[in-house]
Design an enzyme around this catalytic site. Structure first.
Site, PDB file in Angstrom:
ATOM      1  N   ALA A  76     -44.440  58.019  62.428  1.00  0.00           N
ATOM      2  CA  ALA A  76     -44.897  59.091  62.661  1.00  0.00           C
ATOM      3  C   ALA A  76     -45.194  59.310  64.347  1.00  0.00           C
ATOM      4  CB  ALA A  76     -46.160  59.075  62.043  1.00  0.00           C
ATOM      5  N   GLY A 115     -43.653  54.567  58.970  1.00  0.00           N
ATOM      6  CA  GLY A 115     -43.130  55.737  57.981  1.00  0.00           C
ATOM      7  C   GLY A 115     -41.669  55.872  58.014  1.00  0.00           C
ATOM      8  N   GLU A 118     -40.754  53.084  55.539  1.00  0.00           N
ATOM      9  CA  GLU A 118     -41.266  53.491  54.158  1.00  0.00           C
ATOM     10  C   GLU A 118     -40.125  54.535  53.839  1.00  0.00           C
ATOM     11  OE1 GLU A 118     -45.062  54.539  55.657  1.00  0.00           O
ATOM     12  OE2 GLU A 118     -45.963  53.378  53.908  1.00  0.00           O
ATOM     13  N   GLU A 138     -48.646  50.063  61.250  1.00  0.00           N
ATOM     14  CA  GLU A 138     -49.602  50.766  61.124  1.00  0.00           C
ATOM     15  C   GLU A 138     -50.935  50.023  61.376  1.00  0.00           C
ATOM     16  OE1 GLU A 138     -46.815  50.870  59.233  1.00  0.00           O
ATOM     17  OE2 GLU A 138     -46.491  52.545  58.278  1.00  0.00           O
TER      18      GLU A 138
HETATM   19  C1  LIG Z   1     -49.930  59.443  58.760  1.00  0.00           C
HETATM   20  C2  LIG Z   1     -48.523  59.054  58.287  1.00  0.00           C
HETATM   21  C3  LIG Z   1     -48.244  57.745  58.498  1.00  0.00           C
HETATM   22  C4  LIG Z   1     -48.046  56.915  59.560  1.00  0.00           C
HETATM   23  C5  LIG Z   1     -47.405  55.874  59.585  1.00  0.00           C
HETATM   24  C6  LIG Z   1     -46.731  55.661  60.880  1.00  0.00           C
HETATM   25  O1  LIG Z   1     -45.454  55.907  61.045  1.00  0.00           O
HETATM   26  S1  LIG Z   1     -47.507  55.110  62.220  1.00  0.00           S
HETATM   27  C7  LIG Z   1     -46.579  54.824  63.401  1.00  0.00           C
HETATM   28  C8  LIG Z   1     -45.804  53.852  63.142  1.00  0.00           C
HETATM   29  N1  LIG Z   1     -44.948  53.481  64.484  1.00  0.00           N
HETATM   30  C9  LIG Z   1     -45.094  52.672  65.485  1.00  0.00           C
HETATM   31  O2  LIG Z   1     -46.015  52.249  65.480  1.00  0.00           O
HETATM   32  C10 LIG Z   1     -43.917  52.569  66.495  1.00  0.00           C
HETATM   33  C11 LIG Z   1     -44.621  52.565  67.827  1.00  0.00           C
HETATM   34  N2  LIG Z   1     -43.697  52.606  68.897  1.00  0.00           N
HETATM   35  C12 LIG Z   1     -43.286  51.484  69.462  1.00  0.00           C
HETATM   36  O3  LIG Z   1     -43.021  50.517  68.734  1.00  0.00           O
HETATM   37  C13 LIG Z   1     -42.280  51.754  70.632  1.00  0.00           C
HETATM   38  O4  LIG Z   1     -42.432  52.773  71.179  1.00  0.00           O
HETATM   39  C14 LIG Z   1     -40.775  51.664  70.000  1.00  0.00           C
HETATM   40  C15 LIG Z   1     -40.494  52.831  68.831  1.00  0.00           C
HETATM   41  C16 LIG Z   1     -39.952  50.367  69.444  1.00  0.00           C
HETATM   42  C17 LIG Z   1     -39.828  52.009  71.395  1.00  0.00           C
HETATM   43  O5  LIG Z   1     -40.124  50.965  72.314  1.00  0.00           O
HETATM   44  P1  LIG Z   1     -39.648  51.287  73.644  1.00  0.00           P
HETATM   45  O6  LIG Z   1     -40.076  50.155  74.635  1.00  0.00           O
HETATM   46  O7  LIG Z   1     -38.339  51.332  73.860  1.00  0.00           O
HETATM   47  O8  LIG Z   1     -40.414  52.503  74.242  1.00  0.00           O
HETATM   48  P2  LIG Z   1     -42.024  52.910  74.670  1.00  0.00           P
HETATM   49  O9  LIG Z   1     -42.956  52.024  73.697  1.00  0.00           O
HETATM   50  O10 LIG Z   1     -42.260  52.771  76.065  1.00  0.00           O
HETATM   51  O11 LIG Z   1     -42.146  54.494  74.076  1.00  0.00           O
HETATM   52  C18 LIG Z   1     -41.241  55.496  74.741  1.00  0.00           C
HETATM   53  C19 LIG Z   1     -42.270  56.714  74.571  1.00  0.00           C
HETATM   54  O12 LIG Z   1     -42.443  57.013  73.323  1.00  0.00           O
HETATM   55  C20 LIG Z   1     -43.879  57.106  73.017  1.00  0.00           C
HETATM   56  N3  LIG Z   1     -44.141  56.624  71.562  1.00  0.00           N
HETATM   57  C21 LIG Z   1     -43.468  55.570  70.847  1.00  0.00           C
HETATM   58  N4  LIG Z   1     -43.893  55.598  69.905  1.00  0.00           N
HETATM   59  C22 LIG Z   1     -44.816  56.516  69.510  1.00  0.00           C
HETATM   60  C23 LIG Z   1     -45.125  57.023  68.383  1.00  0.00           C
HETATM   61  N5  LIG Z   1     -45.055  56.580  67.256  1.00  0.00           N
HETATM   62  N6  LIG Z   1     -46.021  58.258  68.376  1.00  0.00           N
HETATM   63  C24 LIG Z   1     -45.790  58.900  69.677  1.00  0.00           C
HETATM   64  N7  LIG Z   1     -45.472  58.652  70.974  1.00  0.00           N
HETATM   65  C25 LIG Z   1     -44.670  57.580  70.485  1.00  0.00           C
HETATM   66  C26 LIG Z   1     -44.512  56.088  73.944  1.00  0.00           C
HETATM   67  O13 LIG Z   1     -45.828  56.472  74.337  1.00  0.00           O
HETATM   68  C27 LIG Z   1     -43.814  56.456  75.230  1.00  0.00           C
HETATM   69  O14 LIG Z   1     -44.068  57.414  75.821  1.00  0.00           O
HETATM   70  P3  LIG Z   1     -45.068  57.547  77.029  1.00  0.00           P
HETATM   71  O15 LIG Z   1     -45.054  58.752  77.572  1.00  0.00           O
HETATM   72  O16 LIG Z   1     -44.276  56.693  78.161  1.00  0.00           O
HETATM   73  O17 LIG Z   1     -46.341  57.081  76.655  1.00  0.00           O
END
Ligand SMILES: CC/C=C/CC(=O)SCCNC(=O)CCNC(=O)[C@H](O)C(C)(C)COP(=O)(O)OP(=O)(O)OC[C@H]1O[C@@H](n2cnc3c(N)ncnc32)[C@H](O)[C@@H]1OP(=O)(O)O
Length: 733
Positions: A76, A115, A118, A138
């Site tokens: 998400a 997600g 999932e 999560e």
């Molecule tokens: C309600 C519905 C249910 C939801 C369940 C979910 O899905 S909750 C979300 C689960 N996913 C995560 O927690 C993933 C979180 N992200 C990461 O672990 C990492 O970002 C990555 C995907 C492995 C990529 O890593 P990398 O080192 O390549 O990049 P960055 O971490 O620097 O991220 C790049 C930019 O993307 C933004 N970002 C990353 N994940 C999310 C996200 N889930 N939502 C929104 N934005 C996300 C991150 O903030 C970076 O942007 P900046 O502008 O630099 O902050």
């Protein structure tokens, strides 16, 4: 064959491929980042529509779901959590995929997280690229996997493994995912091609055994004992975080309830977490940790305009505990290291210790040894050809100055000279060198090879290139680097001072170390302030206070409680005078079974000592409640944080919060001190500080900082808008 493409953060598209011969390409919508967010409603709609179509059309025999740009799905978009959900809901979509009569294969490249995983679990098969990472993170965002993750994963890989992954949020490699049974195949080749081939190979086969939601959940024979043990362990390590505990409850439902009921329970539990303050705090912290890399200084230097210089070879000067840890970090990251300790005996000891640390770590990580990267020397001259030096000698200004003078003469032109000082003036060190613009602080936290935090301290003369190089170096050695200005104690230790001071005053007024520590530990710190002091050594602060002229010859006298017109507590000094330096001497604020012992026990001597102290100074012990302990310790620390923002020492509240979570044990689920102030309400924090300052007018640390007043007067803007208020004074300069 139908292929639905799910990018992590780009344009979303979905396309049909009939019989793998003619491709019908159909863009179905664009989304900011992930498929869950409202903008991604189009993506979910697309999946639903295309799944219906794929199931309807007889030519389509199987479906492959893949991501765009080499990423399956990161889950998400956290930024969208506050917004109203539109488009087809996720859970029915997942059920529709699982119930499909044609095989659906997930082609996992890059990441399948949250997600995203999932969704993959709803597919009948999962093929992963060898470099892919999978996980349900999560819990680290204060949530639980709410699209069936807590119900499907235990059915697929068993309860203990699922509990571990769900309660820690750990990402696993494709190889581990295969071992655990999360994926069916791992490939080094193109995962989408492999998935297409795989899908074709299973066309027409029965899918009865492939729908995870229909699996019985394996039930450990000693179910209650297993969950009791896990719950105990999770509660202990969660330190008040509710998401890990709730995750366990959700997995428990998978074992004890039929699938549909388990899904209902998952939804209920998810809803309670979704709106919790802890989820807000953890999601704020997720972005804060990324925001600190976009550093800026009041002079206008910025991360995006300042270019780091490459560093290949670095020297570490001083191989005490910190220098050893720094050397290990550098060597592990592949830097050539020159490790310098002037005394032969200490050099030998350090060499053995560093080798041991590298060996243990290599064994633990299954990584190759990094010994070859380190050369040891007794002479500073060995640092002549390095690109960057990190000085890590004792916290003694005269000694550090002498070393900086020598390094400035020895090192090749352009070498960056950095100090691991935890509090001393970087500018004063810079002034000893021929090129003060090359000097910055690199403040590591002990143990330096373990702790993730690095404060990069810029002085007024540090060049943007020097700051950028130190920041990048920190990143390369796996630290989260935070750029901070030069002042006594920088950010972390400067804020610690009023916190410690309040803890001492509370003892004078009637509290005990046990009581103060208990309140702080219940708040979520791994250790209370007195236990931490015992661990770090009481003599450290004593030495600093002596150097600052705060320790008077007769610490028992009445005048010892006032220094420079303000209240001062000599309690720590008195303990040190008794040789009580904490764990290392077996006595401090607590007693230990032996010098070096780790288990803190209440010490009757200390209680008598406090009573005698109060009696000597005419202090009447009063009952101090938990709220006062917490407010006085934390609000004094937070107040200093506002002062730091006002002084431009930290660019934003995120910098302070990351420093406190990573360096000082501030509970992550409370976001950091500045986020906590925002949650409590700035007007409330202000009100309480005013009250405490009225009661203790001789304690300047309790006088509310003018930035806090200004923010409160401006209607308490949310934390993401503080920078607008903070930056105004700088832009007017
Ligand atoms: C309600 C519905 C249910 C939801 C369940 C979910 O899905 S909750 C979300 C689960 N996913 C995560 O927690 C993933 C979180 N992200 C990461 O672990 C990492 O970002 C990555 C995907 C492995 C990529 O890593 P990398 O080192 O390549 O990049 P960055 O971490 O620097 O991220 C790049 C930019 O993307 C933004 N970002 C990353 N994940 C999310 C996200 N889930 N939502 C929104 N934005 C996300 C991150 O903030 C970076 O942007 P900046 O502008 O630099 O902050």
């Amino acid at each position: 064959m139908c292929r639905a493409s799910l990018p992590f953060s780009a344009t979303w598209k979905l396309y049909l491929e009939r019989n793998s011969r003619c491709n019908v390409f159909r863009r179905i919508g664009t989304a900011g980042s992930t498929w869950w967010s409202p903008q991604c409603a189009a993506v979910r709609q697309g999946i639903v529509d295309m799944m219906h179509r794929a199931l309807r059309e007889p030519e389509v025999k199987s479906v492959v779901i893949c991501g765009q740009d080499g990423k399956f799905c990161g889950g998400a978009d956290i930024r969208e959590f506050g917004a109203k959900m539109s488009g087809p809901p996720l859970v029915p979509m997942i059920h529709m995929i699982e119930a499909a009569a044609k095989p659906v294969v997930a082609a996992i490249e890059g990441v399948a997280l949250g997600g995203g995983l999932e969704l993959a679990l709803s597919c009948h098969y999962r093929i992963a690229h060898s470099k892919a990472r999978l996980g349900l993170p999560e819990v680290t965002l204060g949530l639980l996997p709410g699209a069936g993750g807590t119900q499907r994963l235990p059915r697929l890989i068993g309860v203990p493994a699922a509990l571990e992954l769900i309660t820690t949020g750990r990402h696993v490699t494709a190889a581990e995912a295969l071992q655990l049974g999360i994926v069916d195949e791992v490939t080094d080749q193109n995962a989408v091609d492999a998935a297409v081939k795989f899908a074709q190979s299973v066309e027409g086969k029965s899918l009865d055994a492939r729908r995870i939601g229909t699996f019985p959940c394996p039930r450990p024979p000693d179910l209650d004992a297993v969950f009791e043990k896990v719950m105990k362990e999770v509660r202990r390590s969660a330190r008040g975080a509710i998401a890990p505990v709730t995750c366990v409850q959700a997995v428990h439902a998978a074992v004890t309830l039929p699938y549909a009921k388990g899904m209902e329970r998952e939804r209920e539990l998810f809803s309670t977490l979704f709106t919790s303050g802890q989820a807000r705090a953890l999601q704020y912290y997720f972005f804060a940790q990324r925001a600190v890399s976009r550093w800026s200084t009041p002079s206008g230097a910025r991360w995006d305009t300042s270019k780091p210089r490459p560093v290949r070879k670095a020297a570490v000067i001083g191989l005490g505990t910190m220098g050893r840890g720094i050397s290990v970090s550098l060597a592990q990251a592949g830097f050539s290291v020159v490790a310098v300790e002037t005394q032969e005996k200490q050099l030998l000891e350090a060499k053995q210790a560093v080798s041991g640390m590298l060996e243990r770590d290599a064994k633990r990580r299954g990584a190759p040894l990094a010994h070859g990267n380190i050369k040891y020397s007794c002479s500073l001259k060995a640092a002549a050809d390095v690109d960057l030096v990190i000085e890590a000698v004792f916290e003694d200004m005269a000694l550090k100055k002498a070393i900086f003078r020598q390094l400035s003469a020895i090192c090749k032109p352009g070498t960056f000279l950095c100090s691991n000082t935890s509090a001393l003036d970087i500018d004063e060190l810079a002034s000893q060198t021929q090129s003060p613009e090359l000097v910055v602080g690199m403040h590591f936290f002990a143990p330096a090879h373990v702790m993730k935090l690095l404060e990069v301290v810029y002085g007024p003369r540090s060049s943007p290139e020097a700051v950028a190089t130190a920041m990048q170096m920190g990143k390369k050695i796996g630290k989260v680097s935070v750029a901070v200005g030069n002042c006594r104690g920088f950010v972390g230790n400067r804020m610690l001072k009023p916190y410690l001071e309040q803890a001492f005053f509370l003892l004078e007024e009637g509290a005990t170390p046990e009581q103060v520590d208990q309140v702080l530990e219940e708040f979520g710190f791994p250790m209370g302030v007195f236990k931490v002091s015992d661990l770090s050594g009481l003599d450290v602060g004593w030495k600093v206070r002596k150097a600052d002229g705060l320790v008077v010859p007769d610490s028992t006298g009445k005048s010892a409680r006032i220094q420079g017109g303000r209240r001062y507590s000599p309690l720590g000094d008195l303990l040190c005078e008794q040789g009580r330096f904490g764990q290392k001497t077996g006595r401090g604020w607590y007693q230990y079974d032996k010098p070096g012992g780790r288990v803190a026990k209440s010490d009757p001597w200390l209680h008598r000592f406090l009573e005698e102290y109060r009696a000597r100074h005419g202090l009447v012990a009063r009952r101090i409640d938990q709220q006062e302990v917490l407010e006085r310790c934390l609000y004094a620390l937070i107040n200093e944080g506002f002062q730091i923002l006002q002084d431009g020492i930290a660019a934003g509240p995120e910098d302070i919060d990351v420093i406190y979570v990573l360096g000082y044990g501030w509970p992550r689920h409370r976001g950091g001190p500045m986020f906590f102030a925002d949650m409590v309400g700035l007007d409330k924090v202000l009100d309480r500080l005013e009250r405490y300052h009225q009661l203790h007018p001789d304690v300047p640390g309790l006088k509310p900082c003018s930035l806090l007043r200004k923010l409160a007067a401006g209607g308490c803007p949310p934390i993401h808008r503080w920078r607008e208020v903070i930056q105004k004074p700088h832009s007017q300069l």
